[in-house]
Design an enzyme around this catalytic site. Structure first.
Site, PDB file in Angstrom:
ATOM      1  N   ILE A   1      -0.299  -4.139  -3.598  1.00  0.00           N
ATOM      2  CA  ILE A   1       0.549  -3.989  -2.409  1.00  0.00           C
ATOM      3  C   ILE A   1      -0.041  -2.998  -1.416  1.00  0.00           C
ATOM      4  O   ILE A   1       0.490  -2.794  -0.347  1.00  0.00           O
ATOM      5  CB  ILE A   1       1.991  -3.557  -2.779  1.00  0.00           C
ATOM      6  CG1 ILE A   1       1.973  -2.331  -3.698  1.00  0.00           C
ATOM      7  CG2 ILE A   1       2.736  -4.703  -3.433  1.00  0.00           C
ATOM      8  CD1 ILE A   1       3.349  -1.755  -3.968  1.00  0.00           C
ATOM      9  N   GLY A   2      -1.156  -2.391  -1.772  1.00  0.00           N
ATOM     10  CA  GLY A   2      -1.786  -1.469  -0.832  1.00  0.00           C
ATOM     11  C   GLY A   2      -3.215  -1.194  -1.266  1.00  0.00           C
ATOM     12  O   GLY A   2      -3.554  -1.302  -2.441  1.00  0.00           O
TER      13      GLY A   2
ATOM     14  N   LYS B   1      -0.553   3.512  -8.456  1.00  0.00           N
ATOM     15  CA  LYS B   1      -1.756   3.779  -7.678  1.00  0.00           C
ATOM     16  C   LYS B   1      -2.880   4.107  -8.647  1.00  0.00           C
ATOM     17  O   LYS B   1      -2.811   5.093  -9.377  1.00  0.00           O
ATOM     18  CB  LYS B   1      -1.494   4.967  -6.751  1.00  0.00           C
ATOM     19  CG  LYS B   1      -2.556   5.165  -5.688  1.00  0.00           C
ATOM     20  CD  LYS B   1      -2.370   6.485  -4.964  1.00  0.00           C
ATOM     21  CE  LYS B   1      -1.544   6.371  -3.705  1.00  0.00           C
ATOM     22  NZ  LYS B   1      -1.582   7.616  -2.899  1.00  0.00           N
TER      23      LYS B   1
ATOM     24  N   GLY C   1      -8.716   4.356   0.166  1.00  0.00           N
ATOM     25  CA  GLY C   1      -9.996   4.904  -0.249  1.00  0.00           C
ATOM     26  C   GLY C   1     -10.018   5.241  -1.722  1.00  0.00           C
ATOM     27  O   GLY C   1     -11.057   5.186  -2.369  1.00  0.00           O
ATOM     28  N   PHE C   2      -8.867   5.560  -2.271  1.00  0.00           N
ATOM     29  CA  PHE C   2      -8.776   5.983  -3.663  1.00  0.00           C
ATOM     30  C   PHE C   2      -8.770   4.800  -4.599  1.00  0.00           C
ATOM     31  O   PHE C   2      -8.905   4.960  -5.791  1.00  0.00           O
ATOM     32  CB  PHE C   2      -7.460   6.739  -3.853  1.00  0.00           C
ATOM     33  CG  PHE C   2      -6.319   5.940  -3.289  1.00  0.00           C
ATOM     34  CD1 PHE C   2      -5.932   6.146  -1.986  1.00  0.00           C
ATOM     35  CD2 PHE C   2      -5.742   4.932  -4.022  1.00  0.00           C
ATOM     36  CE1 PHE C   2      -4.946   5.339  -1.439  1.00  0.00           C
ATOM     37  CE2 PHE C   2      -4.765   4.140  -3.456  1.00  0.00           C
ATOM     38  CZ  PHE C   2      -4.369   4.337  -2.175  1.00  0.00           C
ATOM     39  N   GLY C   3      -8.506   3.590  -4.120  1.00  0.00           N
ATOM     40  CA  GLY C   3      -8.339   2.424  -4.990  1.00  0.00           C
ATOM     41  C   GLY C   3      -7.140   1.621  -4.530  1.00  0.00           C
ATOM     42  O   GLY C   3      -6.752   1.687  -3.369  1.00  0.00           O
ATOM     43  N   ASN C   4      -6.549   0.871  -5.460  1.00  0.00           N
ATOM     44  CA  ASN C   4      -5.456  -0.026  -5.072  1.00  0.00           C
ATOM     45  C   ASN C   4      -4.100   0.500  -5.510  1.00  0.00           C
ATOM     46  O   ASN C   4      -3.997   1.287  -6.435  1.00  0.00           O
ATOM     47  CB  ASN C   4      -5.647  -1.387  -5.725  1.00  0.00           C
ATOM     48  CG  ASN C   4      -6.817  -2.132  -5.115  1.00  0.00           C
ATOM     49  OD1 ASN C   4      -7.237  -1.811  -4.005  1.00  0.00           O
ATOM     50  ND2 ASN C   4      -7.328  -3.107  -5.827  1.00  0.00           N
ATOM     51  N   VAL C   5      -3.069  -0.006  -4.852  1.00  0.00           N
ATOM     52  CA  VAL C   5      -1.698   0.254  -5.287  1.00  0.00           C
ATOM     53  C   VAL C   5      -1.114  -1.080  -5.752  1.00  0.00           C
ATOM     54  O   VAL C   5      -1.209  -2.084  -5.036  1.00  0.00           O
ATOM     55  CB  VAL C   5      -0.835   0.808  -4.135  1.00  0.00           C
ATOM     56  CG1 VAL C   5       0.564   1.120  -4.645  1.00  0.00           C
ATOM     57  CG2 VAL C   5      -1.468   2.038  -3.535  1.00  0.00           C
TER      58      VAL C   5
ATOM     59  N   ASP D   1      -1.432  13.226   8.154  1.00  0.00           N
ATOM     60  CA  ASP D   1      -1.697  11.806   8.409  1.00  0.00           C
ATOM     61  C   ASP D   1      -0.378  11.080   8.647  1.00  0.00           C
ATOM     62  O   ASP D   1      -0.091  10.052   8.021  1.00  0.00           O
ATOM     63  CB  ASP D   1      -2.487  11.202   7.248  1.00  0.00           C
ATOM     64  CG  ASP D   1      -3.251   9.945   7.660  1.00  0.00           C
ATOM     65  OD1 ASP D   1      -3.332   9.675   8.885  1.00  0.00           O
ATOM     66  OD2 ASP D   1      -3.747   9.228   6.784  1.00  0.00           O
TER      67      ASP D   1
END
Ligand code: NAG
Ligand code: NAG
Ligand code: NAG
Ligand code: NAG
Ligand code: NAG
Ligand code: NAG
Ligand code: NAG
Length: 834
Positions: free
Chosen positions: A497-498, A519, A501-505, A615
């Protein structure tokens, strides 16, 4: 008047019709032209105005620098009459409004002065990512030297650093940082030997080393909408007797569908070199051009063609060779373009292993086909490509990394700057090469070890793996990896769903079907790890109804996974535009803005030191089942600095939301969040993105655009059409005032989040009274003055609100944020019915 407005609206909402004219000049969105060391702006021969450093919006950080000038001289442009000399490292910073390709042009002309002999000045020039020049020296040339680069800028801050060599000095006469069209360099080219697709060009930086107009005149920046210079080809021709020029009127040249003068002006295609007296002497030979280049680098060679020599279609077939390798075989322009006199270009990547002693380009007739024995070339660009350490000069990168000879560039990993979710991807996700240190990551068995110092003394921190009853601060519940695998159907890509930069959600389901957002950190992204870590540190300190909350974590098998409450209605932005979701009413938008403002107010004031989010944007305001707004993504957050504000070196944030003052002074305060929140308010009102590069220039930046209309008192002209007629003009006015104050140029002039919140509450009350008034109007036409019955009593509020005289009903004020020192106007009483 009404017709005019309709037309205006049609115009504004349909910008593509305006921009599509192929011959329209390119108007760069970022256009920094600096005449370094000058006291007055100078106009270059092509009519562009170069400003002085102090007139420009860019920011120069230098120490002991000198301005030098010569009164007048025989120079090609007045920009060469002045220079700035640096004896220490000096940095020019630019606040970019648009990500993507940009020209960087550095002008050097060693003027005589009494500070330093510029002929001897030796220095390096770097950007944040690339080395542009390494121990550069003008070597007794007494000519103007232009160094031109093309870089894909992905961060709103861009800087150029001049570093003199020890006991030397650096200098520059003029600097250009100018947007270039996205279409200029696309993702793919053809690799020379083996002839395969070459992908990923936007991750390289380029330096123009040659740009040549075959068979034609010198083309100056005045005759190229992108300000390029095209030189003549004779100096590079190996044997002039083999070549012949042909020229036609530029207007003869046609661009194909999708082509435009941005690739090259008509003048380039209107001249050509063909084989001299083809068919006569020795029937088959090559026309050859040789170029000196630094053979330690790879190059992208762009070949421009336009068949202005054939009398009929299907009469010209030829080959192109680069360094004696076939680059294009049996080129048949008639077939490729379907017409004569139509422009065509092809990009060939020449890997450094193919360089030999330099670069040679040859054209010659092919053995195929029955046409004339001829071959042509209209234009040529040779662009040096950055090496594995992102350098365009020398073997060291900006961070001191050394190029490993013969190494491949390896995998390219996408890394967001800031927390970039899907919605932002189109604008500016940054690609960093994967040269990071996976070993570091593997060495760390568990990401929770990072946190221990933070939590030293917190006895409840991770003492038990059964977290179901733990709702206190800390990381919450511990999840096993298999539990989360099950929850997300083994991290099914359909559950994503997202992306950041850190990876996926992922969307997951735990226990009895409770939905959660999972996450999963991507160990390949170092930046992601830092943000991940920050997020955990922040969230473990924070808990608030309007901040997304952490449910738990997993650090098994070197994984770093965080589990959050699931926000089923997704980002606020999706409900404003772009997703065709049902429109939110004005009241709902106000409530969401109020919720988010509460979350931010809590961040700023609810912890001992205060936290700056850094942000704030509509994709970081998430909505739950009941459309309650929660602020998310603390990956860039920072503890608020004590005192005067913290000077941070890297300006982070998102395009379109970035506080101009934070950018200029690099001093971080909570007022930067207030600025970004002002942009959020405008998005809620106008239902359009903070930045929309597709719009005409003056409309691209929502904050600038809306404030222009606000100053004219005509903001209602650009609000979401769905709000017209249902929004109470007073409510809108209050709201717009709040936005305007948030967007004040200087942080000190901006309100606190508490003040903003108060104004939004007031706007909501005005709207409710209005709607109620309307409803009552329908049943009871004589109802009066309900709208006026709002009288917040706020001692902390700096603003004197007009208080309607007759109806002084005290509002109910309750402080819901226990952590906050400031009173929160949580619920101004709904006055109706009291
Ligand atoms: C000056 O000379 C050095 C060493 O020969 C060379 O690397 C450099 O490219 C030259 N600079 C210019 C501007 O020609
Ligand atoms: C610049 O790089 C980013 C990240 O790789 C990419 O998403 C973007 O499309 C590039 N811009 C252009 C104009 O190619
Ligand atoms: C460049 O453009 C100018 C103005 O459009 C024109 O007068 C001039 O002839 C052009 N130069 C060449 C070499 O064609
Ligand atoms: C043209 O150049 C290519 C590559 O250098 C070479 O293979 C070819 O034989 C040449 N053609 C002629 C006719 O000399
Ligand atoms: C050049 O190409 C060779 C063979 O295709 C490859 O092994 C090498 O890594 C490439 N070098 C660069 C710098 O891309
Ligand atoms: C966790 O604690 C709760 C309440 O104390 C208990 O019901 C549950 O069985 C425990 N779960 C595990 C996995 O230990
Ligand atoms: C939404 O509101 C209902 C009714 O007030 C409440 O029961 C439910 O828990 C709320 N949902 C969320 C996610 O807060």
């Amino acid at each position: 008047m009404a017709i005019l407005l309709v037309l205006l609206y049609a115009f504004l909402s349909n910008p593509t019709t305006v921009l599509s004219a192929a011959s329209a000049p390119f108007i760069p969105q970022d256009n920094f032209l600096i005449d370094s060391g000058a006291d007055n702006a100078a106009t270059s021969p092509d009519g562009r105005v170069f400003k002085t450093e102090s007139q420009s919006t860019q920011f120069l950080k230098a120490q002991d620098d000198f301005k030098v000038s010569i009164p007048s001289a025989d120079v090609p442009s007045p920009i060469y009459l002045t220079a700035r000399i640096f004896v220490h490292e000096a940095t020019y910073s630019f606040h970019m409004t648009r990500p993507g390709w940009h020209w960087i042009r550095l002008h050097f002309f060693p003027i005589t002065n009494n500070v330093f002999d510029l002929q001897k000045a030796t220095f390096s020039v770097t950007t944040d990512k690339n080395v542009l020049l390494h121990t550069f020296n003008v070597n007794n040339t007494n000519q103007a030297i232009l160094k031109e680069y093309l870089v894909n800028i992905t961060d709103p801050q861009f800087s150029i650093k001049f570093v003199p060599q020890k006991n030397s000095a650096a200098f520059v006469n003029a600097i250009e940082v100018v947007s270039a069209p996205d279409t200029l360099i696309t993702d793919t080219a053809t690799n020379l030997s083996p002839m395969t697709n070459f992908q990923g060009l936007p991750s390289y930086a380029f330096q123009t080393v040659y740009r040549v107009n075959m068979g034609g005149p010198l083309i100056t920046p005045a005759n190229d909408t992108l300000g390029r210079t095209w030189v003549t080809d004779e100096p590079y021709l190996k044997n002039k007797n083999f070549a012949k020029s042909v020229t036609v009127a530029p207007s003869v040249v046609k661009y194909p569908q999708g082509g435009s003068p941005l690739i090259a002006p008509q003048m380039v295609y209107a001249s050509v070199v063909e084989m001299a007296d083809a068919n006569v002497n020795q029937p088959k030979f090559n026309v050859t051009w040789n170029f000196e280049v630094d053979v330690a680098f790879g190059y992208m060679v762009r070949l421009h063609f336009c068949d202005i020599v054939s009398k009929a279609l299907n009469n010209l077939y030829f080959n192109v060779y680069i360094n004696e390798n076939m680059a294009i075989s049996d080129l048949d322009l008639s077939h490729t373009m379907g017409a004569l006199a139509t422009s065509y270009y092809k990009d060939i990547v020449v890997n450094s292993s193919m360089m030999g002693h330099g670069l040679s380009v040859q054209i010659g007739p092919s053995n195929q086909g029955s046409g004339d024995l001829n071959a042509i070339l209209n234009g040529l660009e040779v662009l040096k490509m950055s090496n594995t350490v992102d350098s365009l000069d020398g073997e060291f990168g900006v961070d001191g990394r050394k190029e490993e000879s013969g190494s491949n560039r390896g995998t390219v990993a996408a890394v967001g700057f800031g927390m970039m979710f899907g919605a932002f991807v189109g604008l500016g996700a940054m690609v960093l090469k994967w040269h990071k240190r996976p070993q570091d990551w593997q060495k760390r068995n568990s990401f929770s070890s990072w946190l221990l110092p933070v939590h030293a003394g917190d006895t409840s921190f991770m003492t038990s793996k059964n977290g179901s009853q733990k709702t206190t601060l800390g990381l919450g519940r511990y999840f096993s990896f298999s539990e989360l695998q099950e929850a997300t159907k083994n991290f099914d890509s359909k559950a994503v769903i997202g992306v950041g930069g850190f990876g996926n959600v992922y969307l997951g389901e735990i226990d009895d079907g409770t939905k959660v957002a999972v996450k999963r950190g991507n160990p390949q992204s170092e930046q992601g790890i830092t943000e991940f870590q920050t997020e955990i540190q922040m969230l473990s300190k924070l808990r608030h109804r309007h901040l997304v909350s952490l449910i738990g974590y997993c650090d098994e098998n070197s994984e770093m996974i965080l589990v959050y409450e699931y926000m089923s209605n997704g980002p606020f932005r999706d409900h404003l535009y772009g997703k065709n979701l049902p429109a939110l009413s004005w009241k709902q938008r106000l409530e969401i803005c109020i919720g988010a403002a509460r979350g931010l107010h809590y961040l700023h004031t609810g912890t001992a030191q205060g936290i700056i989010h850094r942000d704030v944007k509509t994709t970081n305001i998430l909505l739950d089942d009941n459309f309650t707004a929660k602020v998310s993504d603390f990956g860039l957050s920072k503890d608020a600095p004590m005192g005067q504000g913290h000077v941070s070196t890297a300006v982070k944030g998102s395009f379109g939301y970035l506080d101009p003052e934070y950018f200029r002074r690099q001093q971080l305060t909570d007022k930067s969040d207030v600025y970004s929140f002002g942009v959020v308010l405008l998005e809620a009102l106008c239902a359009r993105p903070a930045l929309n590069p597709q719009l005409p220039r003056e409309q691209v930046n929502l904050a600038d655009w809306a404030m222009q209309w606000k100053r004219k008192g005509l903001l209602e002209k650009i609000i979401d059409p769905l709000l017209v007629g249902v929004i109470n003009p007073e409510s809108m006015k209050k709201f717009a005032e709040a936005a305007e104050k948030c967007l004040a140029e200087f942080g000190v002039d901006r309100p606190t989040m508490g003040d903003v919140l108060w104004n939004l509450e007031y706007a909501l009350q005005l709207q409710e009274a209005f709607s109620q008034g309307k409803a009552e109007d329908e049943s009871k036409p004589s109802a009066t003055a309900v709208a006026a019955a709002v009288t917040p009593t706020a001692s902390s509020n700096s603003e004197n609100l007009p208080v309607p005289a007759e109806s002084q009903v005290p509002a109910e004020v309750s402080a819901i944020d226990q952590h906050s020192g400031t009173a929160m106007f949580a619920e101004l009483a709904n006055l109706n019915g009291r």
